[in-house]
Each structure stands twice: as structure tokens, then as C-alpha cells.
Write a protein that holds these residues in place. Structure first.
Motif, PDB file in Angstrom:
ATOM      1  N   VAL A   1     -29.437 -10.648  -3.968  1.00 29.34           N
ATOM      2  CA  VAL A   1     -29.739 -10.102  -4.824  1.00 29.34           C
ATOM      3  C   VAL A   1     -28.071  -9.788  -6.059  1.00 29.34           C
ATOM      4  O   VAL A   1     -27.376 -10.225  -4.736  1.00 29.34           O
ATOM      5  N   GLY A   2     -28.111 -10.414  -6.771  1.00 30.98           N
ATOM      6  CA  GLY A   2     -26.823 -11.070  -7.707  1.00 30.98           C
ATOM      7  C   GLY A   2     -26.841 -12.222  -8.038  1.00 30.98           C
ATOM      8  O   GLY A   2     -27.543 -12.930  -6.684  1.00 30.98           O
ATOM      9  N   ASP A   3     -25.725 -12.667  -8.101  1.00 31.35           N
ATOM     10  CA  ASP A   3     -25.282 -14.198  -8.685  1.00 31.35           C
ATOM     11  C   ASP A   3     -24.809 -14.199  -6.915  1.00 31.35           C
ATOM     12  O   ASP A   3     -24.543 -15.677  -6.440  1.00 31.35           O
ATOM     13  N   GLU A   4     -24.013 -13.541  -6.067  1.00 31.85           N
ATOM     14  CA  GLU A   4     -23.359 -13.959  -4.252  1.00 31.85           C
ATOM     15  C   GLU A   4     -25.123 -13.834  -3.823  1.00 31.85           C
ATOM     16  O   GLU A   4     -24.467 -14.151  -2.772  1.00 31.85           O
ATOM     17  N   GLY A   5     -26.315 -13.936  -3.617  1.00 33.57           N
ATOM     18  CA  GLY A   5     -26.926 -13.131  -3.451  1.00 33.57           C
ATOM     19  C   GLY A   5     -27.052 -12.387  -1.593  1.00 33.57           C
ATOM     20  O   GLY A   5     -26.914 -12.728  -1.262  1.00 33.57           O
ATOM     21  N   LEU A   6     -26.337 -10.784  -2.368  1.00 30.90           N
ATOM     22  CA  LEU A   6     -26.297 -10.485  -1.511  1.00 30.90           C
ATOM     23  C   LEU A   6     -27.643 -10.016  -0.376  1.00 30.90           C
ATOM     24  O   LEU A   6     -28.393  -9.412  -1.844  1.00 30.90           O
ATOM     25  N   MET A   7     -27.279  -9.360   0.612  1.00 30.42           N
ATOM     26  CA  MET A   7     -29.061  -9.170   0.617  1.00 30.42           C
ATOM     27  C   MET A   7     -29.582  -7.712   0.945  1.00 30.42           C
ATOM     28  O   MET A   7     -28.312  -6.540   1.068  1.00 30.42           O
ATOM     29  N   GLY A   8     -30.461  -7.213   0.651  1.00 33.04           N
ATOM     30  CA  GLY A   8     -31.001  -5.921   0.536  1.00 33.04           C
ATOM     31  C   GLY A   8     -32.441  -5.442   1.227  1.00 33.04           C
ATOM     32  O   GLY A   8     -32.652  -6.984   1.547  1.00 33.04           O
ATOM     33  N   GLU A   9     -32.410  -4.997   0.838  1.00 39.51           N
ATOM     34  CA  GLU A   9     -33.762  -4.605   0.873  1.00 39.51           C
ATOM     35  C   GLU A   9     -35.366  -4.190   0.374  1.00 39.51           C
ATOM     36  O   GLU A   9     -34.392  -2.486  -0.222  1.00 39.51           O
ATOM     37  N   VAL A  10     -36.026  -4.219   0.043  1.00 36.78           N
ATOM     38  CA  VAL A  10     -37.107  -3.113  -0.687  1.00 36.78           C
ATOM     39  C   VAL A  10     -37.333  -1.942  -0.625  1.00 36.78           C
ATOM     40  O   VAL A  10     -38.010  -1.819   0.594  1.00 36.78           O
ATOM     41  N   ILE A  11     -36.732  -0.366  -0.772  1.00 41.04           N
ATOM     42  CA  ILE A  11     -37.667   0.505  -0.414  1.00 41.04           C
ATOM     43  C   ILE A  11     -38.072   1.474  -1.214  1.00 41.04           C
ATOM     44  O   ILE A  11     -38.927   2.557  -1.291  1.00 41.04           O
ATOM     45  N   GLU A  12     -38.466   0.801  -2.261  1.00 38.58           N
ATOM     46  CA  GLU A  12     -39.493   1.994  -3.358  1.00 38.58           C
ATOM     47  C   GLU A  12     -40.000   0.682  -4.566  1.00 38.58           C
ATOM     48  O   GLU A  12     -39.273  -0.402  -5.355  1.00 38.58           O
TER      49      GLU A  12
END
Ligand code: ADP
Length: 587
Positions: free
Chosen positions: A39-50
Motif C-alpha cells: 500500500v502506498g508509495d512506501e509499500g506498506l504490507m496489508g491484506e484484503v478484507i472486503e
């Protein structure tokens, strides 16, 4: 967490639409539920929840301050997974299996920066692989093809992954390999490496659950003696702040006779976790004398770390536990505390504007808790062997009120309940496990084990102790009304016996070198000594000796020193002889 190696292969990038704490929405993202995204320019890790039409909601495992609409979101196309392979023992991870020490080296500070990633296991390290099958042997999913010495304590079995087909081994040899190199090839064309990935939200496959018949020996008298947990069982430790949840969990991690310990520090204050991180590497394993960390994996997710990573740390931990279970080990998983985990779910749910359930927790709280505890058990493995996972969750109900939703939902699931009590803790009675409120539904099925491994009358002796404590509880009400002296003499004696049960047997000092661990034989003999006092005292009473003279004998207070006695066998022999001699001399 595995690196997303092939981000390039996914062409559809999305764009951030909104950011609300750990929850980010994006448009135009081609994704499936539970895909990991950057996520974002910094590439933060996330997970799709919806996913709703063109709008995708993501929980982000890192701080999102400074992230704004318009920034890109990249999908890895992979679910949140753990890297499983040698090197997990003796490791300390955050909630998405990033090794804290490696990250710290990378960043030069204990405060993790954002967008930094590192594989869960060392990809460069060479391991000495020893095959346990030969070319031509047939292997199926779950079968081990070889072994590496992961630590001095743990032989790590290299297994055919559960989602493989299996077949005849066409090539295999011993030697030094990294976890990514192929160590065996199968006739199916499949290649086996020392590591495998597994999505954390999916239980690893196993055969049927069996009825657990062996206790997880904890070395804690009140737990082994009154409220035992089975290997493969579930337990909860609810208790208000300061009642001893963390100490109790750590005692289990240190002393229980599990082969492998996965310890999840979930959302507790940072300094408590630091204690664990600093303490554990110093401690020896009582079973082997090797370092305790050689059989331990720590997952640290303190209250100052992002909330979504706290949600995932439970899943990361249990998946690691399942992997070692699949090797045939008895694994114990401690989660401190599941309340902080539930609060993380609540926070994310409220950001999603979901319909809240009881006290603002999501309606799926009960389902999430039971899904987690459901992954405990004594299992038949897909390779025909056996392995177990015992799960112990601490619960920290606000204000110590056990009627709140997390405690209540947990109670419906777990079979051992160690209720910590603020009053006992205040009186410095530790472990502050309340013997009137706690229970274990494993008692009956474990009795045969204690009886054949420790003492034939284990269950009978325990029942005697339970009866005395029950009677004390009833008598206390009368004592409070009319005073102890108004009681009949035999009841006065019972109160004295109950006092020894509480003070000499149930109390156990975790901070004392000797008392911190009590082997089952010692637990049994200590109880036996108190029972000797009881039997001899009642004989004396019957012979007409006044109760004050009975309770005054010199040997009686020696009972309080049994716990800290190193040469306990001789010490207890001596007390029992003295008690008999001195009490019989009174008549
Ligand atoms: P919680 O996690 O419930 O807030 P802790 O586990 O931190 O509480 O315990 C609080 C304090 O109680 C500890 O610092 C320790 O002094 C004492 N304590 C708890 N359990 C024991 C024990 N078994 N033996 C000795 N002291 C204990």
C-alpha cells in the motif's frame, strides 16, 4: 511472511481512495479476499478484507500516517502466508513473521520503520540435510524425506508439503543446502525444498482428532494437581491486571513438557515483552539443559505496534504450531493476551462500520475465537503419525469482570479454566488461581496417566484435597459470623489442614529457584505429607488431645518448607516421620 517475488506478474495496480487508521480502501484493484497487497508509495504490507464492486478494503499491518489518496496499491496475488522451515526455533517475529532481529540489523534500531520486509526464515543459511528415505521409496504428503538439526534440541523433519501429490523418490542426497534448494525430486515431477509456505488463515490438513489422554505436565502444583491440561487441550487464564497472567503463561512456556513452544505476546505492554525477549534466551530448558529458546519461537506484537498486525499474530503463531505438530511434536502455544487480539478485531470492525455486537465487538467474535481454539488438539497426522497442539490463552477482562464477551465466549470453548483472582494476588497468594472457580474437564481422562506414571491413588488423593478445600469454603462463612473458636474441634482441625493445603501446596513461588518447578512426584508427595498430618491429627483428636496441642507440634510448620526444599524426597520422609512421632507422643 514470504516476499512477494512476482509483483511484476500482476498488472492491475489500484489507487488509494481513503485511509482510516489501519483500514485503507482502494479502487481499481484486481484482488481476491485475503490477498496480500503493498500500500502506498512506501509499500506498506496489508491484506484484503472486503471487496465491494470496484472498492477494495485493506487492513494495513504498519502505521499509515502520511499515506494518502491517489497513492498506488499493488497486489501480490498471494494470501497472507508464513514461511515454514528450519530456523524458526530460536526466532523472534512480529505479527506477520518478520524476524525482529534481522529487521533491527537492517534498520539499526528496535523501532521498525515502515515498508521494510524480510523473509521469515534465513534464505542464505546452509543446513546439513540427512535423508531418511532412499531413491525408489514412495512418499505421500506429510511424509518426511529427511531431517536437519535445527537446534541442539529439535530435529526438523523435511516433509512433503500437504498440497503435493507425492510419488516415488527419484533423487535425494545428503549435504549442505539452503532452504530454497531442492533436496529431493519425486516421480510426480515435484521438487521438495526445506521450506514451504502456508496461508495463515487456513488450518494445515490433518486427520481425525483423538481424545487426549496425556497431561501437559506444567510443573505447577495447582495446575497439575487440581486442574490439569491435556496435551492437545485448550485452556484459558482470565484475570484482572496484576493477577499474574503473564507470569503464569511464562511459567508454562518455561516448564511445561511440550517439545515445542510458540509464545505469542499479543498487544501487551512493550516492557513485558522485552522481559520475555531478554529472559528467554538466557534460560535453560529443564528437560534437556539446552537453551530454552532452542525449542521456542516468540511472536512479539506489543501495544505500540500497529493494530492489524496484532490481529494476524495469532494466525501466524498457530500456523507455525501446526507445522511442528505435523512433524509429530507436542506443541504448546501461549497467547498473551487474546483480549488484545479481540480488541484489534473490534477496532478494525468499527473502522469498517460493521454492525457491532456485544460491547462493540464484531458479531463474528465468537466464531473467530472458536476457529482459533479449534486448531488445538491431539491429531492423527496425514502421514499416519500423531502430534498435538495445546493452546493456552490469557484473557484480560477490563476490571476483572468475567461476564464480558471475550471471557464468556472463551469459556464456552476451552476445557480448562484457570481463573486468576485479584484478592488472592493482593494477599500474595501465587499463582492466584482460584480453586473454587477454576476447573478442568480433562481430569477424568487424564487420571489413568497420572496413576500409572506417578501414583496409583493420584485421583483419590486429589479428591481428598478438593473435599477439604470445599469444606473450608463452607466453614469460612460460619467463621466470619461467629469466629473460629465457636467451631467444633474437628472443624477447627479441618481449617488448619486446609490452610496447609493453600499455603504449602497451592502456593508456589515462580521467582524461587527450586519452587518455580515442581515435578509431579513432588506435587504428589507434598500433598501426601499434608494428608499424613491430617490423618495423624484426627487420630490424636479422637484420642482426646485438644486441637491447639495438635496444631502446635514442631513438625507441622515444616510443611511450609517443602516447596523450596531441594532434596524434597528426604525432606518429606523426615517431616512425615516427625509428624507421626510428635503427634503420637501427645496421647
Ligand atoms: P498480569 O499479566 O495479570 O498483569 P503479571 O503476570 O505481570 O500480571 O503478575 C504481576 C506480579 O505478580 C508479578 O510481577 C509477580 O511479582 C507477581 N506474581 C504473579 N505470579 C506469580 C507467581 N507464580 N509467583 C510469584 N510471584 C508472582
Amino acid at each position: 511472511m514470504s516476499q512477494a517475488e512476482d509483483i511484476e506478474s500482476v498488472d492491475e495496480d489500484g489507487v488509494i481512495e481513503s485511509v482510516s487508521g489501519p483500514v485503507v480502501t482502494a479502487t481499481d484493484l484486481d484482488a481476491r479476499m485475503n490477498d496480500v497487497v503493498y500500500v502506498g508509495d512506501e509499500g506498506l504490507m496489508g491484506e484484503v478484507i472486503e471487496i465491494e464492486g470496484n472498492l477494495t478494503t485493506i487492513q494495513v499491518y504498519e502505521e499509515t500516517s502520511g499515506v494518502g489518496p491517489g497513492e498506488p496499491v499493488q497486489n501480490t496475488g498471494e494470501p497472507l502466508s508464513v514461511d515454514l522451515g528450519p530456523g524458526m526455533m530460536d526466532s523472534i517475529y512480529d505479527g506477520v513473521q518478520r524476524p525482529l532481529d534481522v529487521l533491527e540489523d537492517k534498520m539499526g534500531t528496535a523501532f521498525l520503520d515502515r515498508g521494510v520486509d524480510a523473509p521469515g526464515i534465513d534464505l542464505e543459511k546452509q543446513w546439513e540435510f540427512e535423508p531418511t528415505v532412499e531413491e525408489g521409496d514412495a512418499v505421500e504428503p506429510g511424509d518426511a524425506v529427511g531431517v536437519v538439526e535445527e537446534t541442539v534440541t529439535i530435529d526438523h523433519k523435511v516433509m512433503v508439503p500437504p498440497d503435493y501429490e507425492g510419488g516415488e523418490v527419484t533423487s535425494i542426497e545428503s549435504g549442505e543446502f539452503t532452504v530454497e534448494e531442492t533436496v529431493a525430486e519425486l516421480s510426480s515431477g515435484e521438487e521438495i525444498q526445506m521450506h514451504q509456505e502456508w496461508p495463515v488463515r487456513e488450518a494445515r490438513p490433518a486427520g481425525d482428532k483423538e481424545t487426549p489422554t496425556e497431561p501437559l505436565v506444567t510443573g505447577q502444583r495447582v495446575q497439575d494437581g487440581l486442574f490439569p491440561l491435556a496435551k492437545g487441550g485448550t485452556a484459558a487464564i482470565p484475570g484482572p491486571f496484576g493477577s499474574g497472567k503473564t507470569v503464569t503463561q511464562q511459567q508454562l512456556a518455561k516448564w511445561s513438557d511440550a517439545d515445542i513452544v510458540v509464545y505469542i505476546g499479543c498487544g501487551e505492554r512493550g516492557n513485558e515483552m522485552t522481559e520475555v525477549i531478554e529472559d528467554f534466551p538466557e534460560l535453560p530448558d529443564p528437560q534437556t539443559g539446552n537453551p530454552l529458546m532452542a525449542r521456542t519461537c516468540l511472536i512479539a506484537n506489543t501495544s505500540n505496534m500497529p493494530v492489524a498486525a496484532r490481529e494476524s499474530c495469532i494466525y501466524t503463531g498457530i500456523t507455525i504450531a501446526e507445522y511442528y505438530r505435523d512433524m509429530g511434536y507436542d506443541v504448546a502455544l501461549m497467547a498473551d493476551s487474546t483480549s488484545r487480539w479481540a480488541e484489534a478485531m473490534r477496532e478494525i470492525s468499527s473502522r469498517l462500520e460493521e454492525m457491532p455486537g456485544e460491547e462493540g465487538y464484531p458479531a463474528y467474535l465468537a466464531a473467530a475465537l472458536s476457529e482459533f481454539y479449534e486448531r488445538a488438539g491431539k491429531f492423527q497426522l496425514i502421514n499416519g503419525g500423531e502430534g498435538s497442539i495445546s493452546v493456552v490463552g490469557a484473557v484480560s477482562p477490563p476490571g476483572g469482570d468475567f461476564s464480558e464477551p471475550v471471557t464468556q465466549n472463551t469459556l464456552r470453548i476451552v476445557k480448562t479454566f484457570w481463573a486468576l483472582d485479584a484478592d488472592l494476588a493482593e494477599r500474595r497468594h501465587f499463582p492466584s488461581i482460584n480453586w473454587n472457580e477454576s476447573y478442568s474437564l480433562y481430569k477424568d481422562q487424564l487420571d489413568p496417566w497420572w496413576e500409572s506414571n506417578v501414583a496409583g491413588d493420584w485421583a483419590e488423593t486429589r479428591q481428598w484435597a478438593v473435599d477439604v478445600l470445599d469444606e473450608e469454603d463452607e466453614l469460612q462463612e460460619i467463621v466470619q459470623l461467629v469466629g473460629k473458636d465457636a467451631l467444633p474441634e474437628d472443624q477447627q482441625l479441618t481449617l488448619e489442614v486446609a490452610r496447609y493445603l493453600r499455603e504449602a501446596w497451592l502456593q508456589q513461588n515462580a521467582l524461587h529457584d527450586v519452587d518455580t518447578y515442581c515435578e509431579p512426584e513432588k506435587t504428589y508427595r507434598m500433598l501426601g505429607a499434608i494428608k499424613t498430618f491430617n490423618d495423624e491429627a484426627f487420630d490424636a483428636l479422637e484420642a482426646g488431645v485438644p486441637p491447639e496441642e495438635i496444631t502446635d507440634v514442631d513438625a507441622a510448620p515444616q510443611l511450609n518448607r517443602m516447596g523450596t526444599a531441594e532434596e524434597w524426597d528426604e525432606f518429606i520422609d523426615e517431616i512425615e516421620n516427625d509428624l507421626k512421632e510428635q503427634l503420637r507422643a501427645l496421647y
